[in-house]
Design an enzyme around this catalytic site. Structure first.
Site, mmCIF file in Angstrom:
data_model
loop_
_atom_site.group_PDB
_atom_site.id
_atom_site.type_symbol
_atom_site.label_atom_id
_atom_site.label_comp_id
_atom_site.label_asym_id
_atom_site.label_seq_id
_atom_site.Cartn_x
_atom_site.Cartn_y
_atom_site.Cartn_z
ATOM 1 N N ASN A 1 0.845 -1.193 0.000
ATOM 2 C CA ASN A 1 0.000 0.000 0.000
ATOM 3 C C ASN A 1 0.880 1.242 0.000
ATOM 4 O OD1 ASN A 1 -2.680 -0.952 -0.080
ATOM 5 N ND2 ASN A 1 -2.547 -1.570 2.056
ATOM 6 N N HIS B 1 4.701 5.247 -2.978
ATOM 7 C CA HIS B 1 5.993 5.472 -3.633
ATOM 8 C C HIS B 1 6.460 4.217 -4.359
ATOM 9 C CE1 HIS B 1 6.581 8.873 -0.740
ATOM 10 N NE2 HIS B 1 7.009 9.415 -1.850
ATOM 11 N N ASP C 1 10.401 -7.207 -0.257
ATOM 12 C CA ASP C 1 10.889 -6.747 1.036
ATOM 13 C C ASP C 1 12.309 -6.250 0.818
ATOM 14 O OD1 ASP C 1 10.033 -6.612 3.884
ATOM 15 O OD2 ASP C 1 11.949 -7.631 4.169
ATOM 16 N N PHE D 1 12.022 8.022 -1.033
ATOM 17 C CA PHE D 1 11.429 7.786 0.281
ATOM 18 C C PHE D 1 12.436 7.019 1.137
ATOM 19 C CE2 PHE D 1 10.391 3.201 0.109
ATOM 20 C CZ PHE D 1 10.608 2.953 -1.232
ATOM 21 N N TYR E 1 15.286 5.690 3.169
ATOM 22 C CA TYR E 1 16.670 6.114 3.393
ATOM 23 C C TYR E 1 17.295 6.780 2.162
ATOM 24 C CZ TYR E 1 16.298 2.963 7.434
ATOM 25 O OH TYR E 1 15.912 2.354 8.604
ATOM 26 N N ASP E 2 16.495 7.081 1.148
ATOM 27 C CA ASP E 2 17.044 7.589 -0.115
ATOM 28 C C ASP E 2 17.953 8.811 0.052
ATOM 29 O OD1 ASP E 2 16.122 5.690 -1.858
ATOM 30 O OD2 ASP E 2 14.388 6.840 -2.547
ATOM 31 N N HIS F 1 18.204 -1.557 -6.289
ATOM 32 C CA HIS F 1 17.838 -2.868 -5.760
ATOM 33 C C HIS F 1 16.468 -3.310 -6.283
ATOM 34 C CE1 HIS F 1 16.641 0.607 -3.522
ATOM 35 N NE2 HIS F 1 15.794 -0.040 -2.762
ATOM 36 N N ARG F 2 15.433 -2.446 -6.110
ATOM 37 C CA ARG F 2 14.080 -2.834 -6.507
ATOM 38 C C ARG F 2 13.975 -2.935 -8.028
ATOM 39 N NH1 ARG F 2 11.894 0.632 -3.975
ATOM 40 N NH2 ARG F 2 11.700 -0.533 -2.048
HETATM 41 P P1 IMP Z 1 10.027 -2.701 2.848
HETATM 42 O O1 IMP Z 1 10.025 -3.846 3.766
HETATM 43 O O2 IMP Z 1 10.260 -3.073 1.441
HETATM 44 O O3 IMP Z 1 8.848 -1.786 3.041
HETATM 45 O O4 IMP Z 1 11.309 -1.816 3.202
HETATM 46 C C1 IMP Z 1 11.716 -1.637 4.534
HETATM 47 C C2 IMP Z 1 12.238 -0.242 4.735
HETATM 48 O O5 IMP Z 1 13.385 -0.045 3.906
HETATM 49 C C3 IMP Z 1 11.270 0.862 4.356
HETATM 50 O O6 IMP Z 1 10.496 1.258 5.439
HETATM 51 C C4 IMP Z 1 12.188 1.974 3.938
HETATM 52 O O7 IMP Z 1 12.588 2.718 5.053
HETATM 53 C C5 IMP Z 1 13.400 1.255 3.403
HETATM 54 N N1 IMP Z 1 13.379 1.209 1.928
HETATM 55 C C6 IMP Z 1 12.812 0.268 1.136
HETATM 56 N N2 IMP Z 1 13.015 0.563 -0.149
HETATM 57 C C7 IMP Z 1 13.714 1.720 -0.167
HETATM 58 C C8 IMP Z 1 14.206 2.540 -1.222
HETATM 59 O O8 IMP Z 1 14.042 2.284 -2.416
HETATM 60 N N3 IMP Z 1 14.863 3.638 -0.830
HETATM 61 C C9 IMP Z 1 15.068 3.982 0.464
HETATM 62 N N4 IMP Z 1 14.612 3.269 1.475
HETATM 63 C C10 IMP Z 1 13.939 2.143 1.163
#
Ligand code: IMP
Length: 190
Positions: free
Chosen positions: A6, A9, A66, A146, A148-149, A174-175
């Site tokens: 949800n 970003h 994740d 968003f 830690y970017d 990474h993503r």
């Molecule tokens: P999630 O489990 O994928 O939601 O990621 C865990 C945490 O990693 C998030 O709450 C963000 O703080 C951080 N995060 C995930 N993807 C990114 C990104 O692309 N850039 C910066 N921080 C990220």
């Protein structure tokens, strides 16, 4: 397919990465409004747990991602705890402040983002991983992105992910890497 998020970003990023050929449904659109538990000890475990939750509830093809930020000087922390590093909520600003505090006086600032995407399709599970290497800056820079970017400067660049255009981040992130592996797999197998 259902994309188990949800986070607006992330959804925007993943739509841009996967392109026109994919129609994505969010958790809310799929009628899942509760928080999905993310209590596994690894990034891969959490990605699989989220995808299995959605599959068990809907029986629909779905994928979840994740991500963790692994900082070498902190022994890989915050890692799987990246979302809840400073507080129990998803407080991005507090997480960045804590990270800067933990690295005060530390010169060795190498780090990487690691994403695992878990896909469940026709009941079969597949995972895809993407990483990007970089350093943690000494202060926040940039307004985009968003999490830690604003503190992550990828190797080969002088800007942080929050300063770089979204297309550049998506190209090397990474993503972006993990999602392109997913797209390639779907292209070859569906
Ligand atoms: P999630 O489990 O994928 O939601 O990621 C865990 C945490 O990693 C998030 O709450 C963000 O703080 C951080 N995060 C995930 N993807 C990114 C990104 O692309 N850039 C910066 N921080 C990220």
């Amino acid at each position: 397919m259902i994309f188990a998020t949800n986070n607006a970003h992330k959804l925007e990023e993943v739509r841009a990465i996967l392109g026109e050929g994919f129609s994505l449904t969010t958790l809310r659109e799929a009628g899942i409004t509760e928080d999905i538990p993310e209590n596994e000890p690894t990034i891969e475990g959490n990605a699989l747990a989220k995808a299995r939750y959605v599959w068990n509830k809907t029986g629909a093809d779905c994928f979840a991602d994740d991500t963790g930020l692994e900082v070498d000087a902190l022994g890989g922390a915050p890692g799987v705890h990246s979302a809840r590093y400073a507080t129990d909520g998803h407080d991005f600003a507090a997480n960045r402040t804590k990270l800067l505090h933990e690295l005060e006086g530390v010169e060795e600032r190498t780090a990487r983002f690691r994403t695992v995407v878990a896909l469940i399709i026709d009941g079969e599970e597949h995972t895809f991983e993407g990483t990007v290497e970089g350093i943690i800056t000494h202060e926040e820079r940039g307004e985009g992105g968003f999490g830690y970017d604003a503190l992550f400067q990828p190797d080969g660049y002088t800007q942080t992910f929050a300063e770089l255009p979204a297309e550049v981040k998506n190209d090397i992130s990474h993503r972006g890497r993990a999602m392109r592996l997913l797209a390639e797999w779907l292209h070859n197998n569906r």
